[in-house]
Design an enzyme around this catalytic site. Sequence first.
Site, PDB file in Angstrom:
ATOM      1  N   GLU A   1      -4.486   0.133  -6.637  1.00 24.46           N
ATOM      2  CA  GLU A   1      -3.453   0.257  -5.598  1.00 24.46           C
ATOM      3  C   GLU A   1      -2.475  -0.912  -5.654  1.00 24.46           C
ATOM      4  OE1 GLU A   1      -3.062   1.629  -0.943  1.00 24.46           O
ATOM      5  OE2 GLU A   1      -4.956   0.747  -1.601  1.00 24.46           O
TER       6      GLU A   1
ATOM      7  N   TYR B   1      -6.204  -4.289   8.089  1.00 25.41           N
ATOM      8  CA  TYR B   1      -5.665  -5.652   8.047  1.00 25.41           C
ATOM      9  C   TYR B   1      -6.236  -6.465   9.200  1.00 25.41           C
ATOM     10  CZ  TYR B   1      -2.690  -4.215   4.255  1.00 25.41           C
ATOM     11  OH  TYR B   1      -2.247  -3.765   3.038  1.00 25.41           O
TER      12      TYR B   1
END
Length: 513
Positions: free
Chosen positions: A490, A250
């Site tokens: 996902e 991230y």
Amino acid sequence: MSLFLSSPSSLFFFLFLISNTFLHCYSFNDPAHYHHPSHHHPPHFASHDYKDALTKSIIFFEGQRSGKLPQNQRISWRSDSGLSDGSAMNVDLVGGYYDAGDNVKFGFPMAFTTTMLSWSVIEFGGIMKGELENAREAIRWGTDYLLKATAHPDTIYVQVGDAKKDHGCWERPEDMDTPRNVYKIDKNTPGSEVAAETAAALAAASLVFKKTDPTYSKTLARRAISVFQFADKYRGSYSDGLKPIVCPFYCSYSGYEDELLWGAAWLHKATKNQMYLNYIKVNGQTLGSAEFDNTFGWDNKHVGARILLSKAFLVQKVNTLHDYKGHADNFICSIIPGASFSSTQYTPGGLLFKMNDNNMQYVTSTSFLLLTYAKYLTSAHMVVNCGGTIITPKSLRAMAKKQVDYLLGDNPLEMSYMVGYGPKYPQRIHHRGSSLPSIYEHPSKIQCSEGFNVMNSQSPNPNILVGAIVGGPDQYDRFPDERSDYEQSEPATYLNAPLVGALGYLAHSFGQL
């Protein structure tokens, strides 16, 4: 195994497998366990059971919970996990959400998820009927954790777990034995994007609980104010100070300016303090208010800030923010197919397509923004003008509905990209807990590398992660349904959060709530 089988014997086996899976996943005797809702027949003009999809989109968050699970936990194959989280730094960081298919707690996407769940409820909670309380619970699970993560002044604990080591294992959260390292930002290692997003989440959630739990609401608002102050005072990207930890997972690619604008917008909305309006007026331009970007997701918040601030002008008549109507219109014109400034790609089947990795997050966030902006425009009796083409709120709603309908099964593969919704949905999602036998079925520990035998197999996931939305098809509407394909298979919390609002609106507008 193909989902649609031709021979009678294989069809019988498939039906047997499905019924067994269903019985295995849900206990029908215990009201605390998730029950499959009876299928209401929606009005003839609705192509989907949006109410069922709404219910499931919220249940999903229970499958992502970390910490001590409550008695009324509806995803019954999950159990307690991460009960000593935070102990590495002598702080309590138990709870919160796993972001996706792994067992790490990443603060940046968790905060954005909480902000978007809150915005969903702020705009559309009033029409969600029985699902409103479930949505609030999903928000509180996030904010309880964010309060713990911000308990020490000028410090935020932004991650629990070593992502590289976690990704080196394929194990259930209940078995987790990888290091639960704790990572923080502070004055010396700033992280303005994650701090400002956390402030946005706390501020937005304070509005959600204003009437139902005023004490909690005030706690959230107070914390949001101090956290935003920290974000703005100690400017810097957490992707610099914590680069080996948070990248490439991230990493903040858009910088922190968008979060400062977004955070200030939420604090203005939550506190009504003129200080934040002044901050936006003085800093808006340098924070990128007019930049021509049109991607809204866990990293880039510019578009969300523009839409949110446009409300202050359109609905509350804050004339100093009149520019944000133009900024919001620019975003709309960039995504309308055929409009003079359109710059957005669509698949042959009509799905908005931004990128190969986790594209569905942009579909859900954009659908939410379209419906929300349509609401503001309707309230102000205004439209969008794209180089002479007039775009009405009605056409924005139709566009959002088309995207949500594609997600729910109106696509070339007739595949629902929400697990557990519709007759055909992904069977092999990239998710550790869903793919491995439940701890109740297989109480003995499944070791770190042992799970990869399952990960690399073609067998369907034994545990249905109800309501999970996956990354979705590629630019040609193809979807292989392979567990190893994390880009397409996902799920993640920030895919579901904006869809909760969109589904609430659609279920209501078709008379299903």
